[in-house]
Design a protein around this motif. Structure first.
Motif, PDB file in Angstrom:
ATOM      1  N   ASP A 158      10.519   3.361   1.904  1.00 23.75           N
ATOM      2  CA  ASP A 158      11.368   3.988   1.682  1.00 23.75           C
ATOM      3  C   ASP A 158      12.269   5.579   2.908  1.00 23.75           C
ATOM      4  O   ASP A 158      13.660   4.890   3.060  1.00 23.75           O
ATOM      5  CB  ASP A 158      10.451   6.205   1.760  1.00 23.75           C
TER       6      ASP A 158
ATOM      7  N   THR B 175       0.998  -0.855  -0.154  1.00 24.06           N
ATOM      8  CA  THR B 175      -0.181   0.046  -0.420  1.00 24.06           C
ATOM      9  C   THR B 175       0.809   0.848  -0.232  1.00 24.06           C
ATOM     10  O   THR B 175       2.518   1.076  -0.254  1.00 24.06           O
ATOM     11  CB  THR B 175      -0.755   0.327   1.247  1.00 24.06           C
ATOM     12  N   ASP B 176       0.665   1.972  -0.313  1.00 25.57           N
ATOM     13  CA  ASP B 176       1.124   3.698  -0.282  1.00 25.57           C
ATOM     14  C   ASP B 176       1.892   3.980   1.023  1.00 25.57           C
ATOM     15  O   ASP B 176       3.063   4.331   0.994  1.00 25.57           O
ATOM     16  CB  ASP B 176       0.123   4.723  -0.150  1.00 25.57           C
ATOM     17  N   GLU B 177       0.589   3.228   1.952  1.00 25.11           N
ATOM     18  CA  GLU B 177       1.117   3.331   3.705  1.00 25.11           C
ATOM     19  C   GLU B 177       2.751   2.435   3.910  1.00 25.11           C
ATOM     20  O   GLU B 177       3.589   3.171   4.265  1.00 25.11           O
ATOM     21  CB  GLU B 177       0.589   3.283   5.026  1.00 25.11           C
ATOM     22  N   ASP B 178       2.631   1.647   3.115  1.00 27.07           N
ATOM     23  CA  ASP B 178       3.587   0.158   2.971  1.00 27.07           C
ATOM     24  C   ASP B 178       5.079   1.347   2.376  1.00 27.07           C
ATOM     25  O   ASP B 178       6.077   0.950   2.854  1.00 27.07           O
ATOM     26  CB  ASP B 178       3.282  -1.373   2.678  1.00 27.07           C
ATOM     27  N   ARG B 179       4.578   1.667   1.487  1.00 29.04           N
ATOM     28  CA  ARG B 179       6.002   2.715   0.886  1.00 29.04           C
ATOM     29  C   ARG B 179       7.061   3.629   1.417  1.00 29.04           C
ATOM     30  O   ARG B 179       7.286   3.557   1.411  1.00 29.04           O
ATOM     31  CB  ARG B 179       5.548   2.725  -0.918  1.00 29.04           C
ATOM     32  N   ALA B 180       5.431   4.141   1.591  1.00 29.91           N
ATOM     33  CA  ALA B 180       6.913   5.457   2.751  1.00 29.91           C
ATOM     34  C   ALA B 180       7.657   5.149   3.620  1.00 29.91           C
ATOM     35  O   ALA B 180       8.219   5.449   4.401  1.00 29.91           O
ATOM     36  CB  ALA B 180       5.261   5.792   3.040  1.00 29.91           C
TER      37      ALA B 180
END
Length: 297
Positions: free
Chosen positions: A147, A139-144
């Motif tokens: 990073d 998810t976007d949360e995972d990718r943040a």
């Protein structure tokens, strides 16, 4: 037929054995195949539903580690005998070359079953809220989160290496785990082969954010592939594979050495650079990468 109360049961009738199985080499069971049989029994514990789930996963890991050690010591020793031209059979009547053939067949069967058991355990862990994630499920949360994790924890210990005439293939130590990469420059379409050793000083699996009672993990090699553009700016990934090698770790010592400590130090240094006895590589590796790895190792 299994007799439950064998202590009180009558003795079974005697079995007549051929003379060759009493006095010949057939009365012995090969030591190396016996060891593989023991590892099969370790693996059976990973299939035992009465054992707690994570303990079953531990037994699977022990089985894999045992097989690695078996190759680096026992198989390496047999390969050395074959290389020296030794054809004398062991007590069980098998020559070193014959033993290697039988070991290869049985080890392949064992590894295939290890993978089957892992697939079963992964499914059961998924039911319990423990899952291995792939990049397409992030998810976007995972990718943040990744990073930050990549920059702070992973990037500082990475050593990406280009492979070309000016940068020869590096030495990979025993149990070394690496990514081989096919890259292409975005503007010039110039191709580049590269190697990315996977560092052992950080966890193999990155734990992702998840609700309480749920555990989600991303394999480190999948994380690295997601950030290839950060490691090789200006290049795009065209192909990749992961591989792991095992080297000859059998210790050979001079029995009458004058300085035993120095003899051990020399043997340990020599063991670090032993010849490759086994390589595991991901399925469907690009042919060019596979040929490069085989040639260089």
């Amino acid at each position: 037929m299994t007799i439950a109360n064998f202590l009180d049961a009558d003795f079974p009738p005697a079995t007549e054995l051929p003379e060759a199985e009493i006095t010949g080499p057939k009365r012995f069971y090969n030591r190396e195949l016996s060891w593989l049989g023991f590892n099969w029994r370790v693996l059976e514990e990973a299939e035992n539903p009465r054992v707690p789930l994570l303990e079953r996963l531990r037994f699977l890991s022990i089985s894999a580690t045992n097989l690695d050690e078996f190759y680096t010591v026992r198989v390496a020793g047999l390969r050395e005998l074959v290389r020296e031209g030794v054809t004398t059979p062991a007590a069980d009547g098998l020559t070193p070359a014959e033993q290697l053939v039988l070991i290869n067949d049985e080890a392949r069967r064992l590894m295939a079953h290890q993978q089957d058991v892992f697939d079963i355990l992964a499914g059961e862990m998924q039911d319990k809220g423990i899952s291995l994630c792939m990049p397409d499920t992030l998810t976007d949360e995972d990718r943040a989160f990744l990073d930050r994790a990549f920059i702070e924890q992973v990037f500082p210990v990475l050593s990406p290496l280009a492979i070309d005439p000016a940068h020869p293939f590096p030495f990979i130590p025993n149990e070394g785990f690496s990514l081989a990469l096919q890259l292409e420059r975005k503007d010039e379409r110039r191709k580049l082969m590269a190697l990315l050793p996977i560092p052992q000083q950080i966890d193999r699996f990155i734990r992702l954010p998840a609700p309480e009672g749920v555990a989600r993990f991303l394999p480190l090699e999948e994380l690295l592939l997601e950030y290839i553009g950060w490691l090789f700016p200006g290049y795009r990934l065209r192909g990749s594979c992961a591989f792991r090698i095992l080297r000859d770790s059998d210790l050979e010592l001079e029995e009458e050495a004058e300085d035993l400590v120095r003899e051990f130090e020399t043997a340990l240094k020599r063991r670090r650079r032993g010849e490759v006895v086994r390589m595991k590589i991901t399925k469907d590796a690009p042919p060019a990468l596979l040929e490069m790895i085989k040639r260089e190792l």
